[in-house]
Design an enzyme around this catalytic site. Structure first.
Site, PDB file in Angstrom:
ATOM      1  N   ALA A   1      94.404  35.372 106.548  1.00 15.91           N
ATOM      2  CA  ALA A   1      95.601  35.143 105.737  1.00 15.91           C
ATOM      3  C   ALA A   1      95.457  33.779 105.071  1.00 15.91           C
ATOM      4  O   ALA A   1      95.403  32.750 105.742  1.00 15.91           O
ATOM      5  CB  ALA A   1      96.838  35.168 106.622  1.00 15.91           C
TER       6      ALA A   1
ATOM      7  N   CYS B   1      92.883  35.019 111.114  1.00 11.25           N
ATOM      8  CA  CYS B   1      93.164  33.579 111.034  1.00 11.25           C
ATOM      9  C   CYS B   1      92.252  32.811 111.974  1.00 11.25           C
ATOM     10  O   CYS B   1      92.064  33.211 113.125  1.00 11.25           O
ATOM     11  CB  CYS B   1      94.605  33.304 111.446  1.00 11.25           C
ATOM     12  SG  CYS B   1      95.767  33.574 110.123  1.00 11.25           S
TER      13      CYS B   1
ATOM     14  N   GLN C   1      92.724  37.824 101.685  1.00 11.45           N
ATOM     15  CA  GLN C   1      94.103  38.207 101.988  1.00 11.45           C
ATOM     16  C   GLN C   1      95.021  37.078 101.510  1.00 11.45           C
ATOM     17  O   GLN C   1      94.963  35.955 102.026  1.00 11.45           O
ATOM     18  CB  GLN C   1      94.298  38.447 103.484  1.00 11.45           C
ATOM     19  CG  GLN C   1      95.675  39.050 103.769  1.00 11.45           C
ATOM     20  CD  GLN C   1      95.959  39.265 105.250  1.00 11.45           C
ATOM     21  OE1 GLN C   1      95.783  38.357 106.046  1.00 11.45           O
ATOM     22  NE2 GLN C   1      96.418  40.455 105.607  1.00 11.45           N
TER      23      GLN C   1
ATOM     24  N   ARG D   1      98.583  45.075 102.699  1.00  9.26           N
ATOM     25  CA  ARG D   1      98.711  45.331 104.140  1.00  9.26           C
ATOM     26  C   ARG D   1     100.196  45.442 104.483  1.00  9.26           C
ATOM     27  O   ARG D   1     100.984  44.554 104.170  1.00  9.26           O
ATOM     28  CB  ARG D   1      98.048  44.217 104.966  1.00  9.26           C
ATOM     29  CG  ARG D   1      98.242  44.431 106.465  1.00  9.26           C
ATOM     30  CD  ARG D   1      97.336  43.566 107.335  1.00  9.26           C
ATOM     31  NE  ARG D   1      96.136  44.305 107.694  1.00  9.26           N
ATOM     32  CZ  ARG D   1      95.393  44.058 108.785  1.00  9.26           C
ATOM     33  NH1 ARG D   1      95.711  43.074 109.597  1.00  9.26           N
ATOM     34  NH2 ARG D   1      94.331  44.772 109.064  1.00  9.26           N
TER      35      ARG D   1
ATOM     36  N   TYR E   1     105.562  38.325 108.240  1.00 12.44           N
ATOM     37  CA  TYR E   1     105.461  37.199 107.309  1.00 12.44           C
ATOM     38  C   TYR E   1     106.358  37.489 106.102  1.00 12.44           C
ATOM     39  O   TYR E   1     107.031  38.513 106.056  1.00 12.44           O
ATOM     40  CB  TYR E   1     103.994  36.928 106.963  1.00 12.44           C
ATOM     41  CG  TYR E   1     103.227  36.518 108.211  1.00 12.44           C
ATOM     42  CD1 TYR E   1     103.598  35.371 108.913  1.00 12.44           C
ATOM     43  CD2 TYR E   1     102.209  37.306 108.733  1.00 12.44           C
ATOM     44  CE1 TYR E   1     102.948  35.004 110.091  1.00 12.44           C
ATOM     45  CE2 TYR E   1     101.552  36.944 109.914  1.00 12.44           C
ATOM     46  CZ  TYR E   1     101.932  35.790 110.589  1.00 12.44           C
ATOM     47  OH  TYR E   1     101.305  35.434 111.755  1.00 12.44           O
TER      48      TYR E   1
HETATM   49  C1  LIG Z   1      91.802  36.240 115.838  1.00 11.28           C
HETATM   50  C2  LIG Z   1      92.697  37.152 115.046  1.00 11.28           C
HETATM   51  C3  LIG Z   1      93.321  36.683 113.898  1.00 11.28           C
HETATM   52  C4  LIG Z   1      94.101  37.539 113.101  1.00 11.28           C
HETATM   53  N1  LIG Z   1      94.610  37.085 111.909  1.00 11.28           N
HETATM   54  C5  LIG Z   1      95.162  37.964 111.029  1.00 11.28           C
HETATM   55  C6  LIG Z   1      95.434  37.589 109.695  1.00 11.28           C
HETATM   56  O1  LIG Z   1      95.131  36.482 109.251  1.00 11.28           O
HETATM   57  N2  LIG Z   1      96.003  38.514 108.888  1.00 11.28           N
HETATM   58  C7  LIG Z   1      96.299  39.782 109.318  1.00 11.28           C
HETATM   59  O2  LIG Z   1      96.812  40.582 108.542  1.00 11.28           O
HETATM   60  N3  LIG Z   1      96.015  40.162 110.575  1.00 11.28           N
HETATM   61  C8  LIG Z   1      95.423  39.305 111.422  1.00 11.28           C
HETATM   62  N4  LIG Z   1      95.041  39.731 112.664  1.00 11.28           N
HETATM   63  C9  LIG Z   1      95.210  41.149 113.020  1.00 11.28           C
HETATM   64  C10 LIG Z   1      93.928  41.924 112.728  1.00 11.28           C
HETATM   65  O3  LIG Z   1      93.621  41.922 111.332  1.00 11.28           O
HETATM   66  C11 LIG Z   1      94.021  43.374 113.232  1.00 11.28           C
HETATM   67  O4  LIG Z   1      95.011  44.041 112.471  1.00 11.28           O
HETATM   68  C12 LIG Z   1      94.370  43.464 114.701  1.00 11.28           C
HETATM   69  O5  LIG Z   1      93.616  42.529 115.462  1.00 11.28           O
HETATM   70  C13 LIG Z   1      94.094  44.863 115.266  1.00 11.28           C
HETATM   71  O6  LIG Z   1      92.735  45.210 115.116  1.00 11.28           O
HETATM   72  P1  LIG Z   1      91.679  45.139 116.355  1.00 11.28           P
HETATM   73  O7  LIG Z   1      92.250  45.988 117.450  1.00 11.28           O
HETATM   74  O8  LIG Z   1      90.407  45.694 115.770  1.00 11.28           O
HETATM   75  O9  LIG Z   1      91.545  43.709 116.775  1.00 11.28           O
HETATM   76  C14 LIG Z   1      94.302  38.877 113.492  1.00 11.28           C
HETATM   77  C15 LIG Z   1      93.702  39.330 114.677  1.00 11.28           C
HETATM   78  C16 LIG Z   1      92.897  38.496 115.443  1.00 11.28           C
HETATM   79  C17 LIG Z   1      92.227  39.044 116.666  1.00 11.28           C
END
Ligand SMILES: Cc1cc2nc3c(=O)[nH]c(=O)nc-3n(C[C@H](O)[C@H](O)[C@H](O)COP(=O)(O)O)c2cc1C
Length: 356
Positions: free
Chosen positions: A57, A25, A99, A230, A182
């Site tokens: 998302a 996001c 997504q 997911r 969600y």
């Molecule tokens: C800035 C940011 C925004 C995120 N927005 C979403 C999202 O829109 N949808 C989602 O399923 N997960 C979202 N996440 C979770 C990530 O997709 C991911 O599952 C989570 O950060 C763990 O991975 P990482 O350790 O590589 O950051 C977001 C994570 C971050 C850092």
């Protein structure tokens, strides 16, 4: 060739490698319309060599946005704006995925950019969220409205409409967001679903909505379009949605034509989560082994060798990275270098004369 940089084919789509961009996001859209920020944000990962670039998302209806600044895919203007971004992602040789999401009771929440936190009141452009039940998520809008039967039907149709629009905008891959507390996850978990109709109570009833959404999406797009879901593999709380439930649901999703489970965790209730390198990988491994469906591993994957190892040990078919790609959108190029791959094809043509 490394496993990380070997292509993967889902239905009629071949993705150049297994380094995928996790949805993130950006809270930066006006009226749900993605803009130059989203073009540069997502475009940089495509330029950096990622295989699949998944959007944040993206809400299927206005009231399904987390913050008022979330992107959407419910009207023509949004569809056209996504097309420009998808075209750029394609030009870089990457595959474009979206997504599709509904925030449920966590909707109408401040992005935090202005310092304001918690639920956005109606007086500041917020709205009354919907959920399976009236119980709020702590600290967010206190007035979720339980979806009635007609609301559930509209929701299922909205996911189908959004899927159709996404494909029309050029997206190659669709992901249904059923994780992180969600709407669809709220229906799955007995901690947030207190309904006494056919959408609450038993496992069959709590999983009914996500299965109906998947059936509708599959019905509305061509058979060649890959569909990911997911899931939060666990609520990390006793008595909540569990890894066993996830394995069972993943099998049902496979039967409905889902091609890969993107295996995350948490987000539905306040919980202690043992976060560490690759901490969610064991869930992806279990789903893959026990439900017989390809999986994506996500969460604290930061090193090329770590990513390669996850694939080599058979825990997942792909890895998804979020924060490490924010640190370095060219992580795939660097990973290819570290794993001894022939990098030239991964470099954008503009850089290629200088490629090693
Ligand atoms: C800035 C940011 C925004 C995120 N927005 C979403 C999202 O829109 N949808 C989602 O399923 N997960 C979202 N996440 C979770 C990530 O997709 C991911 O599952 C989570 O950060 C763990 O991975 P990482 O350790 O590589 O950051 C977001 C994570 C971050 C850092």
């Amino acid at each position: 060739m490394s496993l990380l940089f070997s292509p993967i084919t889902l239905r009629e789509v071949t993705i150049r490698n297994r380094v995928w961009v996790a949805p993130m996001c950006q809270y930066s859209a006006l009226g749900g319309v993605p803009n130059d920020w989203h073009l540069v944000h997502l475009g940089s990962f495509a330029r950096g060599g990622a295989g699949l670039v998944l959007t944040e998302a993206t809400a299927v209806v206005p009231e399904g946005r987390i913050s008022p600044e979330d992107t959407g895919i419910w009207n023509d203007e949004q569809q056209a704006a996504w097309r420009r971004i998808v075209d750029f992602v394609h030009d870089q040789g990457a595959t474009a995925g979206i997504q599709l999401a509904h925030a449920g009771r966590k909707a109408s929440t401040y992005s935090g950019f202005t310092g304001a936190r918690g639920g956005v009141p109606d007086s500041d452009g917020g709205w009354r969220p919907v959920g399976p039940s009236a119980e709020p998520f702590p600290g967010l809008r206190e007035d979720p409205e339980p979806l009635d039967r007609a609301g559930v039907e509209r929701l299922v149709t909205a996911f189908g409409d959004a899927a159709e629009r996404a494909v029309a905008a050029g997206f190659d891959v669709l992901e249904v967001h059923a994780a992180h507390g969600y709407l669809l996850h709220e229906f799955l978990s007995p901690l947030s679903n207190h309904r006494d109709d056919e959408y609450g109570g038993s496992f069959e009833n709590r999983t009914r909505l996500v299965l109906e959404v998947v059936q509708e999406v599959r019905r509305r797009v061509a058979a060649g379009v890959p569909l990911l879901v997911r899931l939060s593999a666990t609520d990390w709380v006793d008595g909540g949605w569990s890894a066993d439930d996830t394995v069972r649901l993943a099998g049902l999703l496979r039967e409905e034509g889902v091609d890969l489970v993107d295996t995350s965790s948490g987000g539905n209730v306040v919980a202690q989560i043992p976060v560490g390198p690759g901490y969610q990988v064991p869930f992806a491994a279990r789903v893959r082994a026990e439900a017989g469906i390809p999986t994506g591993a996500v969460g604290k994957i930061t090193e090329p060798k770590q990513a390669e190892e996850i694939l080599a040990e058979g825990s997942a078919d792909v890895v998804l990275l979020a924060r490490e790609l924010l640190r370095d959108p060219h992580w795939p190029l660097r990973a290819a270098h570290e794993l001894g791959e022939t990098e030239a094809d991964l470099w954008p043509v503009q850089y290629r004369r200088a490629a090693p």
